[in-house]
Design an enzyme around this catalytic site. Structure first.
Site, PDB file in Angstrom:
ATOM      1  CB  SER A 271      -0.922   0.144   1.264  1.00  0.00           C
ATOM      2  OG  SER A 271      -0.208   0.379   2.416  1.00  0.00           O
ATOM      3  CG  ASP A 272       1.163   6.042  -1.557  1.00  0.00           C
ATOM      4  OD1 ASP A 272       2.261   6.223  -0.630  1.00  0.00           O
ATOM      5  OD2 ASP A 272       0.818   6.647  -2.430  1.00  0.00           O
ATOM      6  CD1 TRP A 273       4.837   5.434   4.693  1.00  0.00           C
ATOM      7  CD2 TRP A 273       4.512   4.202   2.970  1.00  0.00           C
ATOM      8  NE1 TRP A 273       5.982   4.808   4.535  1.00  0.00           N
ATOM      9  CE2 TRP A 273       5.794   4.111   3.590  1.00  0.00           C
ATOM     10  CE3 TRP A 273       4.379   3.598   1.765  1.00  0.00           C
ATOM     11  CZ2 TRP A 273       6.768   2.949   3.226  1.00  0.00           C
ATOM     12  CZ3 TRP A 273       5.142   2.572   1.314  1.00  0.00           C
ATOM     13  CH2 TRP A 273       6.171   2.325   1.961  1.00  0.00           C
TER      14      TRP A 273
END
Length: 827
Positions: free
Chosen positions: A247-249
C-alpha cells in the site's frame, strides 16, 4: 559487482523453503509495517530473529535515497525520459539502486508510471516519465532492471489513475478546507485502462519488477488498495505479476477485504500515522485464526514478498540499515515516534561513488533544444554574458533549506515531496557559467532578483550582450503547498513572474537565450517567437549537476539530441484535460471522469487538430540529419492464441495452532515499544484483542462469493505470462531506415517509429519505437526497430483480449510525432 539476480522460478523455490519454516506470527510480521517513525526507514516490516532475518527497509525516492546524507540527487524521471536513451535509463536505475543498496535499503520506492501525466498540471508528473505509455513503458523496463541488478527490489508505483494531488486523501483535503468523505475516484473505461494507464505497468512486470504500490485515490469508486479487479484480476492474473503489492503510506482502508483483494504488504502499518492501531498486525493474526483470511492467502503474501527478495540476490544475512530517516545526527532514538532507545542510528556511509558524472551526462543529454535561430548556440567565447533570473542562482538557505524541497527558491534542481532526497551539493547555472566565462575571458555578470527591473534593463541593454534568462515552474506532492500550489500546479505559467522577465530582457537584448527548468510544459505562446529570442532550451529537473549540465550544452561540449517527452500547447485548454480543483460530489468522493480516454497529450492534439508550439518528440541539434531508405520486413510468427488452462492451487505450508494463548505478547522481559505494530495478541479475548466492534462477523456476511476460494482458476485469455499473453511480444515486423548527418559536426539523433492503427477510434499515430544514434558528420547510421504484436493491437472489451484489427496499418519514421518523412503501409 552485480548480485546474483534470479528468475522467478528459482526465487520461488528459495521462498518456499524459507516460508515453510515460518510461524503464523512471523508471516504476519513480513506483511505488516511496524508503524510510522517506529524504525529507521520510512517503512519497515517486522523481523524474524531466529532465522537471522532483519526487517525489510522501504525507502523513497525516485531521484535518490531520501532522508539521509552522502547520497546523490539524480535527474527526475521525466528529465531522463527526454534522453530517449535506454542505456542512460538503465545507468541511472543501476546507480540509484546501488546507492539504496549501500544504505541498507531493501525496496526502492520507484520508478513511477502513475501519474503518467494525464494533465500537465499534475503535481507529481516529474517523478514519472511521459504521458506516452510506450516511452514510459520503456523507461520502466530499463529503470527496473537497473535498480534490481544493483540488488534492490524496485517498486513500480502508483497503481493506478493517480493523476492529481487534489483530493487523494480525505485528511489532506480537510487540511485545505475541503470536506469529503472519501478520496477522489478516477473513473477509467476498460480500453483506456489497457491501452494507456496499464501499459507501462505491463512493461514493468515483464521486466521482473519485485513490487507494485497501489495508490491513494479510488478507481471507479473502489479504493485501489482494496480493489480486487485491479490487484487480483488485472495485475496478478492478466499481467502475471509474481511479486508483492504494497500500500501507499496510509492507502489501506480495510483489513480482511484488502488482504483478499490482493494487497500483500501494509505500509507503514498503522491505520493513521503514530496511532499504534493497525488493520493487520494483531488483526491479521486473528483473521487467519478465525478463518476470515484463509491460510493460503497469508502464505501467498509471504511467498510473494520473499520471492521478490531472493530474486534480486538478497540473502538472509543482509548488513544492517546504516541511516535513520528521522535525524541526520549520528545518535538519536531508534524509535523516533516515541523517542526511545537513544543509540547510534547514522553511520554516514558515502554511497555516491562516481555517480556525479552520470548525473551530469544525463542532465546535458536530456536538455531539449527547442529553438536555435541563426546558430545562436553553441556559444563560442562570447564577449559579454549576462545571466538573469532567480533560477540561475542558489537558495539563500542552502539547497536543502526547505523541508522536502517545499519551496521555489533559487534554481530548480529538484521538485518537492516524498520523491526527494537531500542534495550533497547543487551546482547552480550561475556558478558553472561563471567558471566557463572566466576561462574564456568573457565579461560575466548576473542578477538573481526577477523583480529588479531597472538593474536588469541596465545590464542587458549594454553592447555585445548575450543574455541568458533562467526561469522555472515547480510542483510536487499534495502535503506541501508552495505559493498556494497544493501539489498540483495552479496554472501553466512560469513562476516568479518568469514570463514577464523574459519579455523584459528580450525587449532590450537581440540575443536572448531562455532556459526553462520545469516539471512539465509551460505556456510560452506570448514570447517564444520573438525575433530577439534566439534560443530556447528545456532543461527539466536535472539534479545536483544542473549548472554543469546546462553549461555543457550551451557551449557545445554536448551536442543536444533530447526530445520533449510531452507536448507544448498554445493554451491550457488545448490539452483537453485538466484537474479537479473543487469537489463535485457534495461531501462524497469527488469524481474525475477520464472522458478523453486514450487521447491525452499528442494523441489529443492530433485528434482535435490543434497545432502545438512544440510537438511530442521534438528537439533540435547543432547539426542536421536526413532520413531515407525505409524498409519493413514481415517476419514469421506464431498465431496469437488466447491463454487457456488453469492456475495452480493456492499454496499452503502446514497447519498452525488455533489456541490464542500461543499468540499472546511475550513475557514481561520482552521490550514493548509504544505505537510499534506487533503481530501478537494482548488477550485471549479475540474481540477485545482486535479492538474491532464488528469482530465476529462471518466471511459470508461481508465478503463477496468465492473471495476466499484458493482452488485453481481459469487463466485469462490475455494472460499466461509476465506482462500478459506471451504471444503479444512476438516480433511481427522489422523496420529499418538510414539516418545521415548532413551537418559539419558530430551529433546524436533520435529517430522515432510511429504506427497508425487505422481504426476510427484510434489515435492518428502512436509511438512504438525509438533509438538514440551517435552519427559523425557526413556519416550514415541505420535505425532498426521491431514491431511486436502488442504494438499493433487494440483491447477488445467483448473478448477481454487483445486483437489486431482489420483496419490498415501504416508505419512512420521521423524525428518527432509531427515530422514523419518516411512511411509504409504494413502488409
Amino acid at each position: 559487482m552485480k548480485p546474483s539476480v534470479l528468475g522467478w522460478d528459482d526465487a520461488y523455490v528459495r521462498a518456499r523453503d524459507f516460508i515453510s519454516q515460518l510461524t503464523l506470527l512471523e508471516k504476519v510480521n513480513l506483511t505488516t509495517g511496524v508503524g510510522w517513525e517506529s524504525a529507521q526507514c520510512v517503512g519497515e516490516t517486522g523481523t524474524i530473529p531466529r532465522l537471522g532475518f532483519r526487517s525489510l527497509c522501504m525507502q523513497d525516492s525516485p531521484v535518490g535515497v531520501r532522508f539521509t546524507d552522502f547520497n546523490s540527487v539524480f535527474s527526475s524521471g521525466q528529465t531522463v525520459a527526454a534522453t530517449f536513451d535506454r542505456s542512460l535509463l538503465y545507468a541511472r536505475g543501476y546507480a540509484m539502486g546501488s546507492e539504496h543498496k549501500g544504505k541498507g535499503v531493501t525496496v526502492q520506492l520507484g520508478p513511477v508510471a502513475g501519474p503518467i501525466g494525464r494533465s500537465p498540471e499534475g503535481g507529481r508528473n516529474w517523478e514519472g516519465f511521459s504521458p506516452d505509455p510506450y516511452l514510459t513503458g520503456v523507461s520502466m523496463i530499463h529503470t527496473v532492471q537497473g535498480i534490481q541488478d544493483a540488488g534492490v527490489i524496485a517498486c513500480a508505483k502508483h497503481l493506478i489513475g493517480n493523476e492529481q494531488e487534489h483530493f487523494r486523501q480525505t485528511g489532506e483535503a480537510a487540511g485545505y478546507g475541503f470536506n469529503i468523505s472519501e478520496p477522489l475516484s478516477s473513473n477509467i473505461d476498460d480500453v483506456t485502462m489497457h491501452e494507456l494507464y496499464l501499459w507501462p505497468f505491463a512493461d514493468a512486470v515483464r521486466a521482473g519488477v519485485g513490487s507494485v504500490m497501489c495508490s491513494y485515490q479510488q478507481v471507479n469508486n473502489s479504493q485501489t488498495c482494496g480493489n480486487s479487479k485491479l490487484l487480483n484480476n488485472l495485475l496478478k492474473d492478466e499481467l502475471g505479476f509474481q511479486g508483492f503489492v504494497m500500500s501507499d503510506w496510509g492507502a489501506q482502508h480495510s483489513g480482511v477485504s484488502s488482504a483478499l483483494a490482493g494487497l500483500d504488504m501494509s505500509m507503514p502499518g498503522d491505520t493513521a500515522f503514530n496511532t499504534g492501531l493497525t488493520f493487520w498486525g494483531t488483526n491479521l493474526t486473528l483473521a487467519v485464526l478465525n478463518g476470515t483470511v484463509p491460510e493460503w492467502r497469508i502464505d501467498d503474501m509471504a511467498l510473494r514478498i520473499m520471492a521478490a527478495y531472493f530474486k534480486v540476490g538478497l540473502t538472509l544475512n543482509e548488513p544492517p540499515i546504516n541511516f535513520d530517516s528521522w535525524t541526520i545526527n549520528t545518535y538519536g532514538p531508534l524509535h523516533a515516534g516515541v523517542g526511545a532507545s537513544i543509540q547510534q542510528v547514522n553511520w554516514h556511509v558515502d554511497v555516491r561513488g562516481e555517480h556525479a558524472s552520470i548525473i551530469r551526462d544525463i542532465g546535458a543529454r536530456s536538455t531539449v533544444l527547442l529553438k536555435n535561430v541563426n546558430k545562436a548556440l553553441p556559444l563560442k567565447k562570447p564577449k559579454f554574458v549576462a545571466v538573469v533570473g532567480e533560477d540561475a542562482g542558489p537558495n539563500l538557505n542552502g539547497p536543502n533549506g526547505c523541508s522536502d524541497r517545499g519551496c521555489d527558491n533559487g534554481t530548480l534542481g529538484m521538485a518537492w515531496g516524498s520523491g526527494t532526497a537531500n542534495f550533497p551539493y547543487l551546482v547552480t547555472p550561475d556558478s558553472a557559467l561563471q567558471s566557463q566565462a572566466i576561462a574564456d575571458g568573457t565579461v560575466y555578470q548576473s542578477i538573481f532578483d526577477n523583480y529588479a527591473t531597472s538593474a536588469i534593463k541596465a545590464l542587458v541593454s549594454q553592447a555585445d550582450v548575450t543574455a541568458i534568462v533562467f526561469v522555472n515552474a515547480d510542483s510536487g506532492e499534495g502535503y506541501l503547498h508552495p505559493d498556494g500550489n497544493e501539489g498540483d500546479r495552479n496554472n501553466l505559467t512560469l513562476w516568479q513572474s518568469g514570463d514577464d522577465l523574459i519579455k523584459t530582457v528580450s525587449a532590450l537584448c537581440k540575443n536572448t537565450i531562455v532556459v526553462i527548468h520545469s516539471t512539465g510544459p509551460t505556456l510560452i505562446a506570448d514570447w517564444y517567437n520573438s525575433t530577439n529570442i534566439t534560443a530556447i532550451l528545456w532543461a527539466g529537473v536535472p539534479g545536483q549537476e544542473s549548472g554543469n549540465s546546462i553549461t555543457d550544452v550551451l557551449y557545445g561540449k554536448v551536442n543536444p539530441a533530447a526530445r520533449t517527452p510531452f507536448t507544448w500547447g498554445p493554451t491550457r485548454s488545448s490539452y483537453g484535460t485538466d484537474l479537479l480543483y473543487l469537489p463535485n460530489n457534495g461531501n462524497g468522493p469527488p469524481q474525475s471522469d477520464f472522458q478523453e480516454g486514450i487521447f491525452i497529450d499528442y494523441r489529443g492534439f492530433d485528434k482535435r487538430n490543434i497545432t502545438p508550439i512544440y510537438e511530442f518528440g521534438f528537439g533540435l541539434s547543432y547539426t542536421t540529419f536526413v532520413y531515407t531508405h525505409l524498409t519493413v520486413t514481415k517476419l514469421t510468427a506464431e498465431k496469437y492464441t488466447p491463454a487457456s488452462g488453469m492456475t495452480s492451487p493456492a499454496p499452503t505450508f502446514g497447519n498452525f495452532s488455533t489456541n490464542l494463548h500461543n499468540y499472546l505478547f511475550p513475557n514481561t522481559s520482552f521490550p514493548h515499544i509504544r505505537q510499534f505494530i506487533y503481530p501478537y495478541l494482548n488477550t485471549t479475548d479475540a474481540k477485545a484483542a482486535s479492538g474491532d466492534p464488528d469482530y465476529g462477523q462471518t466471511a459470508a456476511e461481508f465478503l463477496p462469493p468465492y473471495a476466499t476460494d484458493g482452488s485453481p482458476q481459469p487463466l485469462l485469455p490475455s494472460g499466461g505470462g509476465p506482462g500478459g499473453n506471451p504471444r503479444l511480444y512476438d516480433v511481427l515486423y522489422k523496420v529499418t531506415a538510414r539516418i545521415t548527418n548532413t551537418g559539419a559536426i558530430n551529433g546524436e539523433e533520435v529517430p522515432q517509429l510511429y504506427i497508425s492503427l487505422g481504426g476510427p477510434n484510434d489515435p492518428k499515430v502512436v509511438l512504438r519505437g525509438f533509438d538514440r544514434l551517435a552519427i559523425n558528420a557526413g556519416q550514415t547510421a541505420t535505425f532498426s526497430a521491431d514491431i511486436l504484436r502488442r504494438d499493433l493491437s487494440n483491447w477488445d472489451t467483448v473478448r477481454q483480449d487483445w486483437i489486431v484489427t482489420a483496419y490498415p496499418k501504416t508505419v512512420y519514421v521521423g524525428p518527432s510525432s509531427r515530422n514523419l518523412p518516411l512511411s509504409k503501409v504494413l502488409n
